[in-house]
Structure formats: structure tokens, C-alpha cells
Design a protein around this motif. Structure first.
Motif, PDB file in Angstrom:
ATOM      1  N   ASN A 187      -4.065   8.843  -4.031  1.00  0.00           N
ATOM      2  CA  ASN A 187      -5.085   8.216  -3.588  1.00  0.00           C
ATOM      3  C   ASN A 187      -5.903   7.458  -4.480  1.00  0.00           C
ATOM      4  O   ASN A 187      -7.185   7.504  -4.297  1.00  0.00           O
ATOM      5  CB  ASN A 187      -5.943   9.362  -2.714  1.00  0.00           C
ATOM      6  CG  ASN A 187      -5.312  10.064  -1.684  1.00  0.00           C
ATOM      7  OD1 ASN A 187      -4.242   9.456  -1.395  1.00  0.00           O
ATOM      8  ND2 ASN A 187      -5.761  11.086  -1.122  1.00  0.00           N
ATOM      9  N   LYS A 188      -5.352   6.548  -5.134  1.00  0.00           N
ATOM     10  CA  LYS A 188      -6.260   5.791  -6.226  1.00  0.00           C
ATOM     11  C   LYS A 188      -6.409   4.431  -5.449  1.00  0.00           C
ATOM     12  O   LYS A 188      -5.736   3.356  -5.931  1.00  0.00           O
ATOM     13  CB  LYS A 188      -5.219   5.770  -7.477  1.00  0.00           C
ATOM     14  CG  LYS A 188      -5.136   7.028  -8.312  1.00  0.00           C
ATOM     15  CD  LYS A 188      -6.633   7.448  -8.743  1.00  0.00           C
ATOM     16  CE  LYS A 188      -6.445   8.590  -9.524  1.00  0.00           C
ATOM     17  NZ  LYS A 188      -7.650   8.609 -10.174  1.00  0.00           N
ATOM     18  N   TRP A 189      -7.450   4.386  -4.690  1.00  0.00           N
ATOM     19  CA  TRP A 189      -7.570   3.267  -3.859  1.00  0.00           C
ATOM     20  C   TRP A 189      -8.001   1.978  -4.534  1.00  0.00           C
ATOM     21  O   TRP A 189      -7.736   1.024  -4.511  1.00  0.00           O
ATOM     22  CB  TRP A 189      -8.618   3.569  -2.878  1.00  0.00           C
ATOM     23  CG  TRP A 189      -8.241   4.896  -1.986  1.00  0.00           C
ATOM     24  CD1 TRP A 189      -9.173   5.935  -1.821  1.00  0.00           C
ATOM     25  CD2 TRP A 189      -7.008   5.214  -1.139  1.00  0.00           C
ATOM     26  NE1 TRP A 189      -8.388   7.198  -1.036  1.00  0.00           N
ATOM     27  CE2 TRP A 189      -7.484   6.411  -0.787  1.00  0.00           C
ATOM     28  CE3 TRP A 189      -5.955   4.708  -0.893  1.00  0.00           C
ATOM     29  CZ2 TRP A 189      -6.290   7.057   0.062  1.00  0.00           C
ATOM     30  CZ3 TRP A 189      -5.170   5.034  -0.261  1.00  0.00           C
ATOM     31  CH2 TRP A 189      -5.202   6.497   0.301  1.00  0.00           C
ATOM     32  N   MET A 215      -5.223   0.216  -6.345  1.00  0.00           N
ATOM     33  CA  MET A 215      -4.512  -0.334  -5.521  1.00  0.00           C
ATOM     34  C   MET A 215      -5.054  -1.697  -5.244  1.00  0.00           C
ATOM     35  O   MET A 215      -4.225  -2.839  -5.182  1.00  0.00           O
ATOM     36  CB  MET A 215      -4.269   0.401  -4.237  1.00  0.00           C
ATOM     37  CG  MET A 215      -3.592   1.647  -4.076  1.00  0.00           C
ATOM     38  SD  MET A 215      -3.572   2.277  -2.623  1.00  0.00           S
ATOM     39  CE  MET A 215      -2.971   4.040  -2.942  1.00  0.00           C
ATOM     40  N   THR A 216      -6.305  -1.895  -5.488  1.00  0.00           N
ATOM     41  CA  THR A 216      -6.890  -3.275  -5.099  1.00  0.00           C
ATOM     42  C   THR A 216      -6.474  -4.263  -6.004  1.00  0.00           C
ATOM     43  O   THR A 216      -6.505  -5.576  -5.683  1.00  0.00           O
ATOM     44  CB  THR A 216      -8.533  -3.078  -5.159  1.00  0.00           C
ATOM     45  OG1 THR A 216      -8.949  -2.834  -6.607  1.00  0.00           O
ATOM     46  CG2 THR A 216      -9.055  -1.961  -4.074  1.00  0.00           C
ATOM     47  N   ILE A 249      -8.506  -0.040   2.280  1.00  0.00           N
ATOM     48  CA  ILE A 249      -7.225   0.356   1.848  1.00  0.00           C
ATOM     49  C   ILE A 249      -7.180   1.783   2.431  1.00  0.00           C
ATOM     50  O   ILE A 249      -6.239   2.225   2.910  1.00  0.00           O
ATOM     51  CB  ILE A 249      -6.639   0.093   0.291  1.00  0.00           C
ATOM     52  CG1 ILE A 249      -6.653  -1.107   0.198  1.00  0.00           C
ATOM     53  CG2 ILE A 249      -5.449   0.984   0.020  1.00  0.00           C
ATOM     54  CD1 ILE A 249      -6.620  -1.464  -1.553  1.00  0.00           C
ATOM     55  N   LYS A 250      -8.271   2.609   1.931  1.00  0.00           N
ATOM     56  CA  LYS A 250      -8.453   4.059   2.238  1.00  0.00           C
ATOM     57  C   LYS A 250      -8.337   4.263   3.640  1.00  0.00           C
ATOM     58  O   LYS A 250      -7.612   5.168   4.536  1.00  0.00           O
ATOM     59  CB  LYS A 250      -9.567   4.569   1.504  1.00  0.00           C
ATOM     60  CG  LYS A 250      -9.886   5.879   1.790  1.00  0.00           C
ATOM     61  CD  LYS A 250     -11.214   6.570   1.000  1.00  0.00           C
ATOM     62  CE  LYS A 250     -12.408   5.626   1.493  1.00  0.00           C
ATOM     63  NZ  LYS A 250     -13.487   5.961   0.486  1.00  0.00           N
ATOM     64  N   HIS A 295       1.002   3.872  -2.963  1.00  0.00           N
ATOM     65  CA  HIS A 295       0.446   5.060  -2.655  1.00  0.00           C
ATOM     66  C   HIS A 295       1.715   6.229  -3.054  1.00  0.00           C
ATOM     67  O   HIS A 295       1.146   7.259  -3.628  1.00  0.00           O
ATOM     68  CB  HIS A 295       0.098   5.348  -1.264  1.00  0.00           C
ATOM     69  CG  HIS A 295      -0.387   6.590  -0.903  1.00  0.00           C
ATOM     70  ND1 HIS A 295       0.073   7.811  -0.570  1.00  0.00           N
ATOM     71  CD2 HIS A 295      -1.892   7.114  -0.933  1.00  0.00           C
ATOM     72  CE1 HIS A 295      -0.615   8.772  -0.299  1.00  0.00           C
ATOM     73  NE2 HIS A 295      -1.982   8.309  -0.645  1.00  0.00           N
ATOM     74  N   ILE A 343       0.752  -1.210   0.168  1.00  0.00           N
ATOM     75  CA  ILE A 343       0.104   0.042   0.012  1.00  0.00           C
ATOM     76  C   ILE A 343       0.910   1.331   0.032  1.00  0.00           C
ATOM     77  O   ILE A 343       0.693   2.243  -0.776  1.00  0.00           O
ATOM     78  CB  ILE A 343      -1.078   0.020   1.193  1.00  0.00           C
ATOM     79  CG1 ILE A 343      -1.974  -1.171   1.108  1.00  0.00           C
ATOM     80  CG2 ILE A 343      -1.855   1.283   1.336  1.00  0.00           C
ATOM     81  CD1 ILE A 343      -2.786  -1.349   2.294  1.00  0.00           C
ATOM     82  N   TRP A 368      -5.148   3.767   5.191  1.00  0.00           N
ATOM     83  CA  TRP A 368      -3.974   4.719   4.869  1.00  0.00           C
ATOM     84  C   TRP A 368      -4.302   5.867   5.772  1.00  0.00           C
ATOM     85  O   TRP A 368      -3.410   6.653   6.062  1.00  0.00           O
ATOM     86  CB  TRP A 368      -4.116   5.200   3.462  1.00  0.00           C
ATOM     87  CG  TRP A 368      -2.957   6.064   3.189  1.00  0.00           C
ATOM     88  CD1 TRP A 368      -3.150   7.328   2.648  1.00  0.00           C
ATOM     89  CD2 TRP A 368      -1.569   5.648   3.001  1.00  0.00           C
ATOM     90  NE1 TRP A 368      -1.967   7.949   2.481  1.00  0.00           N
ATOM     91  CE2 TRP A 368      -0.887   6.806   2.390  1.00  0.00           C
ATOM     92  CE3 TRP A 368      -0.815   4.278   2.879  1.00  0.00           C
ATOM     93  CZ2 TRP A 368       0.459   6.744   2.282  1.00  0.00           C
ATOM     94  CZ3 TRP A 368       0.506   4.299   2.891  1.00  0.00           C
ATOM     95  CH2 TRP A 368       1.090   5.555   2.609  1.00  0.00           C
ATOM     96  N   ASP A 383     -11.136  -1.087  -1.755  1.00  0.00           N
ATOM     97  CA  ASP A 383     -10.625   0.321  -1.688  1.00  0.00           C
ATOM     98  C   ASP A 383     -10.931   0.811  -0.598  1.00  0.00           C
ATOM     99  O   ASP A 383     -10.335   1.786   0.150  1.00  0.00           O
ATOM    100  CB  ASP A 383     -11.118   1.090  -2.932  1.00  0.00           C
ATOM    101  CG  ASP A 383     -12.543   1.022  -3.172  1.00  0.00           C
ATOM    102  OD1 ASP A 383     -13.245   0.252  -2.480  1.00  0.00           O
ATOM    103  OD2 ASP A 383     -13.214   1.840  -3.766  1.00  0.00           O
ATOM    104  N   ASN A 384     -12.079   0.565   0.027  1.00  0.00           N
ATOM    105  CA  ASN A 384     -12.670   1.336   1.263  1.00  0.00           C
ATOM    106  C   ASN A 384     -11.726   1.092   2.314  1.00  0.00           C
ATOM    107  O   ASN A 384     -11.307   1.783   3.295  1.00  0.00           O
ATOM    108  CB  ASN A 384     -13.941   0.950   1.775  1.00  0.00           C
ATOM    109  CG  ASN A 384     -14.617   2.088   2.360  1.00  0.00           C
ATOM    110  OD1 ASN A 384     -14.530   3.169   2.336  1.00  0.00           O
ATOM    111  ND2 ASN A 384     -15.561   1.411   3.398  1.00  0.00           N
TER     112      ASN A 384
END
Length: 462
Positions: A118-120, A123-124, A135-136, A113, A109, A139, A132-133
DNA sequence: AAGCGTACCAACCGCTTTAGA
DNA sequence: CTCTAAAGCGGTTGGTACGCT
């Protein structure tokens, strides 16, 4: 169920039915439930109950992930399609990985990042089973923790971490028309040499390179940027002139990535300036890339978008017909004339970026979202020393950069500021930065090292 | 034990993008 | 080409658990 068993306290809340635990907003809703006076079903908000979950799961099992608005009609769930989708994606769909992030995931992550911002959702792709939620949230929590502990947001090990399948490709480009016909190809340095040096070298350019991340249009509307993006745009204009035989106002990058896109506004088609990097995920059908589009004509403000995921178009090229992207991070640029050349060398990680770049990345990344919004509203605070040499990144020799791998080198120390200690609140000079000189240097390094070791001892836990 | 502050995270909101009529 | 609905995405909110005093 694994879905619930690994969850902590919050899962207990949703595990139970609303009969037992009723959130205040649900109570409010309950008084409104049922058809309204207009005959419309008042949609429910708040936590999902297990019975609702069961209904949704059953529906998804039968119908699959489509037509979310039909869920409410078909099942009688008093939830919006949007809410159903979210519930399914974040909690109910199969193969979701729950629980705390592993150290590897945390490194992933952080690494992602650094390059994606912030491209959650993007990243998935590299974090199977994670949302994404999730990860967000992780973070944001991490930012808070790092601010409190005054640790740098990114550790060296994270930046040097190799995320499987995450490949930066900065060397080659190919432009193609919509049908995939090649119209231009070459080395990215063609562009970099043309356009980017003046763009990045200016210390007041709020480029949050590596990837200009999170630069909003409003942020870039800052006074200082306007004049200096001119060089960038002029360079890209020049590059675009090379593409005068592009039959349409849209180019497709090798691998299906679009490289040049028409500006959404303005008649100046020569300013179809969009820069890219690429990554590919072996074994995957997805060949996303980084896109950096500047969507504003030459003399105006520039919007540098976050890199975005692009899926190959059916008629697109693939990497098989083009030299594959280089192994991750192994391209060595001996001359650091561009933000890309500098910033895409994770081995040097933030140390390799210019001090300013690193500083900006860190200070911004450490900012909570509300603060970032405030920054944007205020066109960024003046955090760059006014006497910063313009070609800060241009004259760094390879020998200089070799020293970056040595945490005790001068360059390393000077290029690893403690972000949280230098929130963008005022004008400071380079001399005030930790590590460059003065008592803050060794201390900063010490804290850096301490932080790194502490981090490995205590991965994200609740 | 009570009160308070904080971390966590599910869910929502609003905006943007995409798809299709 | 335009319009609209659906889907996607990122930021934000608010409830609960937990830890500290």
C-alpha cells in the motif's frame, strides 16, 4: 477547465460554490466561522468551494509549494495548511490527470501493488498525473469488487505487465558509508543463502513476500514468528559481520539507496539488518529502491517495514558507477532458496511464489483495512497448515517453474488460489486449496480465466 | 416515486518522517 | 543532540450519486 470537466458527480459538488451546496459539516462550520472567543480563526472543514480553490491557486502561483501554514495567514482562507496542501496536491495542481484509470494504469497499479504494497505515494512515480489518494481509492474499490466477484486480486497479465521504469534488482548490492565509500559489495545471494531460507521457508512466517509487505510490528509479534525470524536475523547478523569495517552505523546502497541502517533501538549494532531491492526510473532523477528493514534485535520481534522510497543522497553513488540493475524480471534464478529469488520473478508472478506465499498475499490483500487491522491485532489468524513442509520453496526446480507459465500446468493451477474464497478464517490444509486437487481446481481455473477476460472487457468504470 | 444499499471519492485524522533552529 | 514545526503518508470517514427493488 479540464480539472472539472472530466469529473463525475462528485466534481459537480465542488464545482459549485458553497452558496448553493452546503454540506452538513460546512453548515456546522459556518456557525463557528470567524474568530473564536480566543481570537483564533476557526478553520473550515468539508468540501472546498470554487472560490477557495481560486484563492489557493492564485497563492500557489505566486508562492509555490512551500510553507503551507502561511497560506491561511496570507490569503485569509479558513483552511489549515494541511488541508490546503491536500487540496492543491490532489485537485488543483497542474498536470493532474483526471478521470477513470486506463487499462494500462490499472495494470500498473496492480503490478506495483504486488511489489510495493500500500505504498500509494510511491506508486505515483509511475502514474504521472495521478495522486496517491486516487490510487488508493481505486485499489480499495478494486478489492471490494474482486471480493464480490471472487476474482483473484492480481491477474496473471497484471503481474507480468512491465511497468515502464519499474525495475527489480535483486542481484547486486553494495554497501557504502555515508560518504559513499564502498565497504562491501557482492551478490544478494550471499545474503539470501545465509539468512533467508529459514526465514521464508517457515510456513507460519507471515511474510507477505514478495516484499514482506504490510507486515506490521504487531503482526510480527505473533508467537510463531519470533523463533523463525531468528534464522533471518542470524543470517543478517552474519552478513553484517562481513561489514565490520563499516565506519558508521549506516550504509548506503549503490544508487544512493541505503542498505543498512542502524536499528533505532538496542545496542546490538550487529543487527543492522536491512534488505533491499532496487528499482530505477530511467530519465528520472529519482532512484528509489525497495528497503526492507527489520528494526528489531536478534531475539525480539521483527518489524519488516514496507519498502520505502529513497532518494539519492548528494554524495551517493549512482548506478553509473556500478553495474546497472538487470533488465526487469529477466534474472533467472535456478534455485529458489529465498523469498526474493522466488518472489521477484513476475513472469512467474504469484504462481512462482510458494503456495503459501501466494495464499497469504492474496488473502491479506483481499482483506479490507479494518480486517487487516483486526488481523494485526490478533497476531494473524492461523491460516497456515500446520503440516506445511518447511522447505517448501527450496526444492522447486527450474523445470517446475517453467510449467508455471502454462496456465494448465498442475503447478500453475495449484499456485493460483482464489483468494477471496479462502479468507484467513481458519486452519485449512493444503489439500483443501483449490486447484491442488478436488473439484475446486478446474473450477478455480475456470473462474480465473473468466475473470481475466472479463477484466479486459470491462476496465474500471463507474 | 420512494426507499434502500452501494460505489465512489474528497477530505479528514493521526501517525511518522524530515527539516531546521 | 534535542526539540519543534512542517510535511508526508496511509487509513478512515462521510456525503452524494446512482442503481435496484
Amino acid at each position: 477547465m479540464i480539472l472539472f470537466s472530466l469529473r463525475s458527480h462528485n466534481m459537480n459538488r465542488e464545482k459549485d460554490d458553497s452558496d448553493r451546496i452546503i454540506a452538513p459539516n460546512v453548515q456546522l462550520e459556518s456557525s463557528l466561522s470567524g474568530p473564536s472567543s480566543a481570537g483564533e480563526t476557526v478553520l473550515k472543514k468539508g468540501p472546498w468551494t470554487s472560490s477557495e480553490d481560486a484563492i489557493l491557486v492564485e497563492y500557489m502561483r505566486e508562492h509555490g509549494e512551500r510553507n503551507w501554514n502561511a497560506v491561511q495567514k496570507s490569503t485569509g482562507l479558513r483552511r489549515s495548511g494541511k488541508s490546503c496542501r491536500l487540496r492543491w496536491i490532489n485537485h488543483l495542481r497542474p498536470n493532474l490527470k483526471k478521470g477513470t484509470f486506463t487499462p494500462e494504469e490499472e495494470k500498473t497499479i496492480a503490478h506495483l501493488h504486488y511489489y510495493l504494497g500500500n505504498k500509494w505515494a510511491q506508486m505515483t512515480a509511475f502514474l504521472p498525473g495521478r495522486t496517491d489518494n486516487e490510487i488508493k481509492n481505486y485499489w480499495n474499490s478494486r478489492i471490494r469488487k474482486r471480493q464480490q466477484t471472487r476474482l483473484p486480486l492480481y491477474s496473471a497479465s497484471e503481474l507480468n505487465y512491465r511497468v515502464p521504469g519499474f525495475t527489480l534488482n535483486t542481484n547486486m548490492y553494495r554497501c557504502a558509508d555515508r560518504r559513499g565509500r564502498k565497504v562491501l559489495q557482492g551478490a544478494m545471494t550471499d545474503f539470501l543463502d545465509i539468512g533467508f531460507q529459514p526465514f521464508v521457508a517457515n510456513p507460519r512466517t507471515p511474510s507477505r513476500s514478495p516484499l514482506f509487505r504490510d507486515i506490521s510490528s504487531t503482526g510480527l509479534a505473533s508467537q510463531g514468528l519470533r523463533s523463525h525470524t531468528h534464522g533471518f536475523n542470524a543470517g543478517m547478523k552474519h552478513a553484517m559481520q562481513l561489514m565490520e569495517n563499516v565506519p558508521q552505523n549506516r550504509g548506503i546502497m549503490a544508487g544512493g539507496q541505503r542498505m543498512f541502517e542502524q536499528l533505532p533501538h538496542g545496542p546490538d549494532s550487529a543487527n543492522k539488518n536491512l534488505l533491499f531491492l532496487g528499482y530505477s526510473k530511467p530519465g528520472s532523477h529519482i532512484q528509489p529502491n525497495y528497503n526492507f528493514s527489520t528494526s528489531r534485535p536478534l531475539t525480539g520481534t521483527v518489524k519488516v517495514e514496507l519498502p520505502s522510497l529513497q532518494y539519492p543522497e548528494p554524495d551517493s553513488y549512482s548506478w553509473q558507477t556500478f553495474p546497472p540493475p538487470p533488465p526487469p524480471y529477466e534474472a533467472i534464478h535456478t534455485h529458489f532458496q529465498s523469498p526474493l529469488a522466488v518472489s521477484t520473478q513476475p513472469y512467474f508472478a504469484s504462481p512462482s511464489s510458494s503456495l503459501v506465499e501466494t495464499f497469504v498475499q492474496g488473502s491479506h490483500a483481499m482483506s479490507p483495512s479494518w480486517q487487516q487491522s483486526a488481523e494485526r491485532r490478533s497476531n494473524y489468524p492461523a491460516i497456515y497448515p500446520s503440516n506445511m513442509p518447511k522447505n517448501l520453496t527450496a526444492n522447486i526446480s527450474a523445470a517446475d517453474l517453467e510449467g508455471l507459465s502454462d496456465p494448465y500446468s498442475h503447478f500453475y493451477r495449484s499456485a493460483v488460489p482464489q483468494f477471496s474464497e479462502f479468507a484467513p478464517t481458519s486452519n485449512i490444509s493444503l489439500d483443501e486449496l483449490p486447484g491442488s486437487k478436488g473439484p475446486a481446481g478446474p473450477g478455480a481455473l475456470s473462474r480465473w480465466n473468466t475473470g481475466a477476460s472479463r477484466e479486459t472487457q470491462q476496465p474500471h468504470s463507474r
